[in-house]
Design an enzyme around this catalytic site. Structure first.
Site, short mmCIF file in Angstrom:
data_model
loop_
_atom_site.label_atom_id
_atom_site.label_comp_id
_atom_site.label_asym_id
_atom_site.label_seq_id
_atom_site.Cartn_x
_atom_site.Cartn_y
_atom_site.Cartn_z
N TRP A 40 37.04 -18.73 -50.02
CA TRP A 40 36.92 -17.47 -50.69
C TRP A 40 37.31 -17.83 -52.54
CZ3 TRP A 40 34.08 -14.16 -48.04
CH2 TRP A 40 34.63 -14.11 -47.17
N LYS A 92 40.86 -5.32 -45.51
CA LYS A 92 42.36 -6.14 -45.27
C LYS A 92 43.69 -5.11 -45.16
CE LYS A 92 39.38 -9.69 -45.04
NZ LYS A 92 38.68 -10.24 -46.78
N ASP A 99 41.67 -12.69 -57.37
CA ASP A 99 40.53 -12.03 -56.28
C ASP A 99 41.95 -11.78 -55.06
OD1 ASP A 99 39.85 -11.73 -53.73
OD2 ASP A 99 38.63 -12.85 -53.82
C1 LIG Z 1 37.29 -11.18 -46.65
C2 LIG Z 1 37.49 -11.78 -48.40
C3 LIG Z 1 36.34 -11.55 -49.35
C4 LIG Z 1 34.76 -11.92 -48.99
O1 LIG Z 1 35.07 -10.15 -48.57
P1 LIG Z 1 33.77 -9.01 -48.46
O2 LIG Z 1 34.00 -7.94 -48.70
O3 LIG Z 1 33.30 -9.56 -47.34
O4 LIG Z 1 32.57 -9.43 -49.85
C5 LIG Z 1 36.71 -12.45 -50.26
N1 LIG Z 1 37.87 -12.59 -51.17
C6 LIG Z 1 38.73 -12.87 -50.12
C7 LIG Z 1 40.31 -12.97 -50.82
C8 LIG Z 1 38.59 -12.23 -48.82
O5 LIG Z 1 40.10 -11.97 -48.01
#
Ligand SMILES: *Cc1c(COP(=O)(O)O)cnc(C)c1O
Length: 361
Positions: A102, A197, A173
């Site tokens: 990511w 999540k 993030d």
């Molecule tokens: C799942 C995830 C993403 C992507 O999320 P989307 O909602 O599919 O864009 C980005 N960063 C991390 C750390 C993730 O776990």
């Protein structure tokens, strides 16, 4: 039993009490004679829903007054673009700490908007650990530093924030570990977390941004790509995903009712320890993340062969243990044990692993 043990990486498991309340509120919310999805986003009822979600987020994390709490669509992936669009000024360089898939995606997207510098990369160890602080090499004058607090795919997690040069905003993030532990918001300039999540349904992102950064983006950017649009209009410039925001609010209430972030962290530590302790003594399964970098959210592990791994996942599925297959880019197994994953699910998984080990050793 009509519910199984859900170890999906995202969208992931939600708290039972939230799902049950949502069931009712989809039909008739607050005695209004209408479901939550049928209410106007400009009406009193929804105004209260979004305001309460913000207030609860502020309470849980002690978010200082000089930060805005925003709800933005497009997932965390859209933030990969929105962050540099707004913060990566011409002639400046943004530094990225690359600790997994990511963060590499975020880095690649930022390149489209200006100069970027990889200040750290865990690629040499195939991202099985968060490299030591001594490995970080910032550019001369970064405009911001970006990190991914939990690496959902490789199952590693930063224990604490890295030191950044004085005055440089840290952008995080936190999609896969948001509100899984206390967070000192004042150490960040901007935090974003896709909800699916730990916070609710997919498609909505919780963004916490410091006031001075809200105004950094050019006013010539598309309206929906400027943080100021969301800040000025309280995330109600257009019709937001009202249902998703409602569920996030309910999940935040659930975190509060179950003791807040410190209690959540304790439960998460205990669940993860059960699983890692089992992996450490097993002669059959092995954890893939370096012990000092292990994620409390995503526990990645392998069996002696791919054939056994495939059989493990298939048999687990039959036993009501779903979502254990590792990400397609890394293989093996991954148990995502987010906030809402009950301890009983972890125990059921370990029981099955013991049995599988005995049968296949
Ligand atoms: C799942 C995830 C993403 C992507 O999320 P989307 O909602 O599919 O864009 C980005 N960063 C991390 C750390 C993730 O776990």
């Amino acid at each position: 039993m009509d519910r199984i043990h859900n170890f999906n990486a995202g969208p992931g498991v939600l708290p039972e009490s939230v799902l049950r309340k949502a069931q009712q509120d989809i039909w008739n919310v607050g005695g209004s004679g209408m479901g939550i999805m049928e209410h106007s986003h400009r009406g009193k009822l929804f105004e209260k829903v979004i305001a309460e979600a913000e207030t609860t987020a502020r309470e849980l994390a002690g978010i200082p007054d000089n930060y805005r709490v925003l709800f933005i669509q497009g997932g965390a992936t859209q933030q990969f673009a929105m962050v540099p669009m707004n913060l990566l000024a011409a002639g400046r360089t943004a530094d990225y700490l690359l600790t997994g898939v990511w963060s590499e995606k975020a880095f690649k997207e930022a390149k489209k908007f200006g100069a970027v510098h990889a200040a750290l990369s865990g690629a040499a160890s195939n991202f099985s650990e968060i490299p030591p602080a001594s490995a970080v090499a910032y550019s001369a004058d970064p405009v911001y530093v970006h990190l991914t607090t939990n690496n959902t795919i490789f199952g590693t997690q930063w224990r604490t924030e890295p030191a950044v040069p004085a005055g440089v905003p840290l952008v995080a993030d936190t999609s896969s570990d948001m509100f899984s532990r206390p967070i000192d918001v004042s150490r960040y300039g901007l935090i974003y977390a896709g909800a699916q999540k730990n916070l609710g349904p997919s498609g909505i992102v919780l963004v916490i941004i410091r006031d001075d950064l809200v105004e950094r983006g050019a006013e010539t950017l598309p309206t929906m790509m400027q943080y100021r649009t969301y800040a000025k209009e309280k995330s109600l410039h257009n019709t937001p995903p009202t249902m998703a925001i409602y569920v996030v609010g309910q999940v935040l209430n659930w975190i509060k009712e179950t003791g807040g972030l410190a209690a959540m962290a304790e439960r998460n530590q205990e669940k993860a320890k059960l699983l890692y302790d089992f992996l450490d003594q097993s002669a059959f399964f092995r954890g893939t993340a370096a012990p000092g970098s292990r994620s409390l959210m995503n526990v990645c592990f392998r069996a002696p062969s791919e054939e056994l791994e495939n059989r493990f996942c298939a048999e687990a599925e039959k036993r009501g243990l779903a979502g254990l297959k590792g990400h397609r880019s890394v293989g093996g197994m991954r148990a995502s044990i987010y906030n809402a994953c009950p301890r009983a699910s972890v125990v059921a998984l370990i029981d099955f692993m013991k049995e599988f080990e005995t049968a296949n050793r």
